[in-house]
Design a protein around this motif. Structure first.
Motif: not given
Length: 559
Positions: A541-557
């Motif tokens: 779960d922590n790794e999932l949120l880490s990935a989401l944090s990385l993707l936020k800028n790429i996907l504009g979240l």
């Protein structure tokens, strides 16, 4: 068809016996009497509403300019900060969200209970506390939090979505205790399906409508939460998920929804009796909200209270969430075009292409490695999980529903239709289902490892929000309940457009796939938001949120 309380936009639900309808009418009238006349929407908004009602709360004249700002410009993190620093009183914030929640309810039927008076008293005490102690009570000091109907909150009732299960709760469950201790204010409870076990939130309280197209479902089983948050009547809500019940409604309504791995967050007391489905398919609870950082706020708040000390069923994990460092220099992300069982409908396919294009941009090559990913055994998992949900054949739930003269809703009957023929299973039969589940989990994990990805991104549902009473295929979410992997759904800029067509080269992957295409042609999904789902391995779960944090800028979240 039965009629809803006079202040609601509504879509019909089945009619029960005269005795049941009398009791139901009394409940709806009692709710309606709590709503001050000045909070009633004008007839023009109710008698002939547009299909998209999402702009009405800000334009109906009930909210003042400051209340619109409070409800629209802040997520839960932002609200907590402004209250702690004294920009807003908790009473101001709770007033704004209570008013907006009752507006949202009149437009979508998203609530089962609304208790503004009690919430304002709680907020008043929090303001006194902050003034006296010069510090907030906790991370959620003064933040309004909405709660799914079946989750016990002291002084309210809870149910499984049908009349015979309504009980008055004298105490908070463990989750609510922690939230209350952190300063959260409870002001409403939200609608869910009859039986909790399907993807349309239609109960004796009425049918929840999708804010962006009221001819579509808001999803289930946490559909009331999703509609309420989408209409900005709540900054943060609590849902549950055993087949997609957080992720699907969040996706239908274009908000964030996070299903953790099971047994991380407390669920003690959520249901009055154990549910047979959980003999093999564990349920999860988690947040529904407006931003990634609100997920972090919720998880940090609950887990720092060490809920496992009171519930030995819980796994004691340390939450690092978005701050979790990556395992390697590049995130290996698998993109799911389809699950080999059902080809997603056109706007979902468009959203996948949107994500793939952004992730594959060479400018991100040092951060992300993109691969095609094919989930293992989606059709097999769908067949297995439907049997595992109802080892009693659905008989006990059916008897409890009809005992009061309450009618069975169409999706309630549908979900256990196949299992009713088998009836109550023996203990050994249920035990053998567990072997099937575990064998499947091992094969799924092996396939994931062979495809060599850290996380996967793909559909959250076979299409956008479904037309009412047609949410038959949950394969893109229930698969991850089967294997107990965490998943989060994220908004995209894609919306369904009238008249979109399948690709000319479309070939059905299965009979179910062909059914999904037919459903696409039967309704107009105009305006429905499209979310995608990000999934990681079990207890990652922590790794999932880490990935989401990385993707936020790429996907504009929204962070």
């Amino acid at each position: 068809m039965a009629q809803e309380a006079p202040t609601n936009v509504s879509k019909p639900i089945p009619v029960g016996t005269a005795s049941f309808e009398e009791k139901r009418a009394a409940l709806l009238k009692a709710f309606d009497r709590k709503v001050p006349p000045e909070y009633h929407l004008r007839a023009e908004f109710l008698e002939d509403p547009p299909s998209d009602v999402s702009t009405i709360p800000a334009n109906c004249g009930i909210l003042n300019e400051e209340e619109i700002k409070i409800t629209e410009e802040y997520d839960a993190v932002g609200l907590a900060k402004e209250i702690a620093e004294g920009k807003y009183k908790a009473v101001e914030v709770v007033t704004a969200f209570s008013k907006r929640a009752i507006i949202a309810h009149q437009l979508t039927g998203c609530l089962t209970q609304w208790f503004m008076v009690e919430a304002l008293e709680q907020a008043k005490q929090l303001d006194i506390y902050l003034e006296k102690n010069k510090r907030p009570m906790g991370r959620l000091h003064g933040v309004p939090v909405s709660i799914k109907d079946h989750i016990p909150v002291a002084g309210t009732s809870s149910s499984l979505g049908y009349l015979s299960t309504i009980v008055e709760d004298e105490s908070d469950c463990q989750m609510v205790q922690i939230l209350r201790g952190a300063g959260a204010v409870f002001y409403c409870k939200t609608n869910q399906p009859q039986s909790l076990m399907h993807l349309e939130s239609d109960s004796l309280w009425g049918r929840v409508l999708n804010p962006f197209n009221i001819n579509l479902s808001a999803g289930g089983s946490t559909g009331g939460e999703a509609a309420l948050i989408a209409l900005m009547g709540s900054p943060l809500g609590v849902g549950t998920d055993i087949g997609g019940s957080i992720r699907c409604p969040a996706a239908f309504c274009g908000i964030y929804g996070y299903k953790p791995t099971s047994h991380i967050l407390p669920m003690r007391g959520f249901l009055p009796t154990p549910v047979a489905a959980e003999l093999n398919i564990p349920a999860s609870t988690g947040p529904m909200c407006r931003s990634i950082r609100d997920i972090d706020l919720f998880m940090t708040t609950i887990l720092e209270a060490k809920p496992y000390l009171l519930d030995p069923n819980l796994v004691p994990i340390s939450w690092t969430g978005s701050r979790t460092p990556p395992n390697s220099h590049r995130l290996k992300i698998g993109v799911i075009s389809n699950d080999g069982f059902i080809q997603p409908q056109p706007p979902v396919a468009k959203a996948i292409s949107w994500a793939r294009k952004l992730l594959s941009d060479p400018v991100h090559a040092s951060q992300v490695e993109v691969k095609e990913f094919k989930p293992f055994g989606a059709a097999d998992a769908w067949s297995k999980i439907r049997r595992m949900y109802w080892p009693d054949g659905g008989d006990l739930s059916k008897k409890a529903i009809v005992s009061t003269g309450e009618p069975l809703h169409s999706l309630t009957e549908w979900i256990w239709e196949e299992q009713q023929e088998s009836g109550m299973q023996t203990a050994q039969a249920v035990n053998l289902l567990r072997k099937e589940r575990d064998d499947f989990r091992h094969k799924f994990a092996k396939s994931w490892e062979e495809q060599d990805v850290d996380v996967v991104i793909g559909p959250a549902f076979v299409g956008p929000a479904s037309a009412h009473d047609t949410a038959f295929y949950w394969t893109y979410t229930s698969l991850y309940n089967m294997v107990d992997y965490p998943g989060v759904v994220i908004p995209t800029p894609i919306r369904a457009i009238s008249g979109e067509q399948y690709d000319q080269g479309y070939t059905p992957l299965s009979d179910a796939c062909q059914d999904v295409k037919k459903l696409w042609g039967k309704s107009d999904f105009k305006g429905a938001p499209i979310n995608l789902q990000l999934v990681a391995r079990r207890y990652h779960d922590n790794e999932l949120l880490s990935a989401l944090s990385l993707l936020k800028n790429i996907l504009g979240l929204a962070y």
